[in-house]
Design a protein around this motif. Structure first.
Motif, PDB file in Angstrom:
ATOM      1  N   MET A   1      -7.124  18.044 -14.152  1.00  0.00           N
ATOM      2  CA  MET A   1      -7.405  18.239 -12.758  1.00  0.00           C
ATOM      3  C   MET A   1      -6.086  18.253 -11.989  1.00  0.00           C
ATOM      4  N   THR A   2      -5.937  19.170 -11.072  1.00  0.00           N
ATOM      5  CA  THR A   2      -4.737  19.291 -10.245  1.00  0.00           C
ATOM      6  C   THR A   2      -4.816  18.321  -9.071  1.00  0.00           C
ATOM      7  N   PRO A   3      -3.765  17.529  -8.834  1.00  0.00           N
ATOM      8  CA  PRO A   3      -3.787  16.619  -7.686  1.00  0.00           C
ATOM      9  C   PRO A   3      -3.854  17.402  -6.368  1.00  0.00           C
ATOM     10  N   VAL A   4      -4.477  16.803  -5.385  1.00  0.00           N
ATOM     11  CA  VAL A   4      -4.584  17.406  -4.058  1.00  0.00           C
ATOM     12  C   VAL A   4      -3.252  17.245  -3.334  1.00  0.00           C
ATOM     13  N   ALA A   5      -2.766  18.326  -2.738  1.00  0.00           N
ATOM     14  CA  ALA A   5      -1.536  18.236  -1.936  1.00  0.00           C
ATOM     15  C   ALA A   5      -1.886  17.591  -0.600  1.00  0.00           C
ATOM     16  N   TYR A   6      -1.094  16.603  -0.227  1.00  0.00           N
ATOM     17  CA  TYR A   6      -1.340  15.933   1.047  1.00  0.00           C
ATOM     18  C   TYR A   6      -0.018  15.529   1.689  1.00  0.00           C
ATOM     19  N   SER A   7      -0.073  15.337   2.995  1.00  0.00           N
ATOM     20  CA  SER A   7       1.061  14.848   3.770  1.00  0.00           C
ATOM     21  C   SER A   7       0.716  13.473   4.315  1.00  0.00           C
ATOM     22  N   VAL A   8       1.735  12.681   4.596  1.00  0.00           N
ATOM     23  CA  VAL A   8       1.551  11.390   5.253  1.00  0.00           C
ATOM     24  C   VAL A   8       2.298  11.444   6.584  1.00  0.00           C
ATOM     25  N   VAL A   9       1.607  11.061   7.646  1.00  0.00           N
ATOM     26  CA  VAL A   9       2.191  11.025   8.984  1.00  0.00           C
ATOM     27  C   VAL A   9       2.302   9.568   9.412  1.00  0.00           C
ATOM     28  N   ILE A  10       3.511   9.180   9.820  1.00  0.00           N
ATOM     29  CA  ILE A  10       3.762   7.803  10.247  1.00  0.00           C
ATOM     30  C   ILE A  10       4.404   7.819  11.627  1.00  0.00           C
ATOM     31  N   PRO A  11       3.634   7.509  12.683  1.00  0.00           N
ATOM     32  CA  PRO A  11       4.268   7.348  13.989  1.00  0.00           C
ATOM     33  C   PRO A  11       5.045   6.039  14.004  1.00  0.00           C
ATOM     34  N   THR A  12       6.215   6.047  14.606  1.00  0.00           N
ATOM     35  CA  THR A  12       7.019   4.819  14.623  1.00  0.00           C
ATOM     36  C   THR A  12       7.768   4.661  15.932  1.00  0.00           C
ATOM     37  N   VAL A  13       7.973   3.394  16.267  1.00  0.00           N
ATOM     38  CA  VAL A  13       8.860   3.041  17.367  1.00  0.00           C
ATOM     39  C   VAL A  13      10.078   2.308  16.823  1.00  0.00           C
ATOM     40  N   GLY A  14      10.285   2.436  15.502  1.00  0.00           N
ATOM     41  CA  GLY A  14      11.470   1.855  14.874  1.00  0.00           C
ATOM     42  C   GLY A  14      11.294   0.431  14.390  1.00  0.00           C
ATOM     43  N   ARG A  15      10.078   0.022  14.093  1.00  0.00           N
ATOM     44  CA  ARG A  15       9.857  -1.342  13.591  1.00  0.00           C
ATOM     45  C   ARG A  15      10.586  -1.550  12.262  1.00  0.00           C
ATOM     46  N   PRO A  16      11.069  -2.766  12.000  1.00  0.00           N
ATOM     47  CA  PRO A  16      11.726  -3.057  10.721  1.00  0.00           C
ATOM     48  C   PRO A  16      10.808  -2.855   9.518  1.00  0.00           C
ATOM     49  N   SER A  17       9.505  -2.965   9.714  1.00  0.00           N
ATOM     50  CA  SER A  17       8.553  -2.813   8.613  1.00  0.00           C
ATOM     51  C   SER A  17       8.448  -1.377   8.104  1.00  0.00           C
ATOM     52  N   LEU A  18       8.977  -0.404   8.831  1.00  0.00           N
ATOM     53  CA  LEU A  18       8.915   0.996   8.403  1.00  0.00           C
ATOM     54  C   LEU A  18       9.584   1.190   7.048  1.00  0.00           C
ATOM     55  N   GLY A  19      10.710   0.563   6.821  1.00  0.00           N
ATOM     56  CA  GLY A  19      11.412   0.693   5.538  1.00  0.00           C
ATOM     57  C   GLY A  19      10.574   0.185   4.377  1.00  0.00           C
ATOM     58  N   ARG A  20       9.879  -0.935   4.572  1.00  0.00           N
ATOM     59  CA  ARG A  20       9.014  -1.478   3.515  1.00  0.00           C
ATOM     60  C   ARG A  20       7.856  -0.526   3.213  1.00  0.00           C
ATOM     61  N   LEU A  21       7.295   0.074   4.247  1.00  0.00           N
ATOM     62  CA  LEU A  21       6.218   1.048   4.055  1.00  0.00           C
ATOM     63  C   LEU A  21       6.718   2.244   3.253  1.00  0.00           C
ATOM     64  N   LEU A  22       7.872   2.778   3.601  1.00  0.00           N
ATOM     65  CA  LEU A  22       8.411   3.932   2.874  1.00  0.00           C
ATOM     66  C   LEU A  22       8.728   3.574   1.422  1.00  0.00           C
ATOM     67  N   ASP A  23       9.262   2.382   1.190  1.00  0.00           N
ATOM     68  CA  ASP A  23       9.516   1.937  -0.181  1.00  0.00           C
ATOM     69  C   ASP A  23       8.218   1.861  -0.976  1.00  0.00           C
ATOM     70  N   ALA A  24       7.151   1.356  -0.348  1.00  0.00           N
ATOM     71  CA  ALA A  24       5.856   1.248  -1.026  1.00  0.00           C
ATOM     72  C   ALA A  24       5.300   2.638  -1.347  1.00  0.00           C
ATOM     73  N   LEU A  25       5.465   3.583  -0.456  1.00  0.00           N
ATOM     74  CA  LEU A  25       4.990   4.945  -0.719  1.00  0.00           C
ATOM     75  C   LEU A  25       5.745   5.571  -1.890  1.00  0.00           C
ATOM     76  N   ARG A  26       7.050   5.351  -1.950  1.00  0.00           N
ATOM     77  CA  ARG A  26       7.841   5.911  -3.055  1.00  0.00           C
ATOM     78  C   ARG A  26       7.478   5.285  -4.387  1.00  0.00           C
ATOM     79  N   ALA A  27       7.082   4.023  -4.372  1.00  0.00           N
ATOM     80  CA  ALA A  27       6.774   3.311  -5.616  1.00  0.00           C
ATOM     81  C   ALA A  27       5.312   3.433  -6.028  1.00  0.00           C
ATOM     82  N   ALA A  28       4.485   4.057  -5.215  1.00  0.00           N
ATOM     83  CA  ALA A  28       3.050   4.147  -5.510  1.00  0.00           C
ATOM     84  C   ALA A  28       2.822   4.863  -6.835  1.00  0.00           C
TER      85      ALA A  28
END
Length: 94
Positions: A1-28
């Motif tokens: 089965m071919t994986p579905v192509a998808y995008s992730v949209v993250i609105p930000t105001v520059g919170r420090p937690s943004l880096g942790r979220l991006l790291d988690a997405l890369r490691a998923a």
């Protein structure tokens, strides 16, 4: 089965937690997003966001009117049929 192509949209105001979220997405363990659109919705942008280097990451300027307006900018910039929205203060499970 071919994986579905998808995008992730993250609105930000520059919170420090943004880096942790991006790291988690890369490691998923699942199929990665085609692109992660970080919508920089800070009202006064004087310095760039401190983001990790990642080829799937793109920063898009937001309207500075809050998360709903930033999400609208993000889904309009996405080129995939499927779009996932995450806030910059969440950590998705692996």
């Amino acid at each position: 089965m071919t994986p579905v192509a998808y995008s992730v949209v993250i609105p930000t105001v520059g919170r420090p937690s943004l880096g942790r979220l991006l790291d988690a997405l890369r490691a998923a363990s699942g199929p990665p997003p085609q692109i992660v659109l970080v919508i920089d919705d800070r009202p006064a942008v004087s310095v760039p966001l401190d983001l990790p280097a990642w080829s799937r990451l793109e920063v898009v300027p937001g309207p500075g009117r809050g998360p709903a307006g930033a999400r609208n900018v993000g889904w309009r910039a996405a080129a995939t049929a499927w779009v996932a929205f995450l806030d910059d203060d969440v950590l998705p499970p692996a």
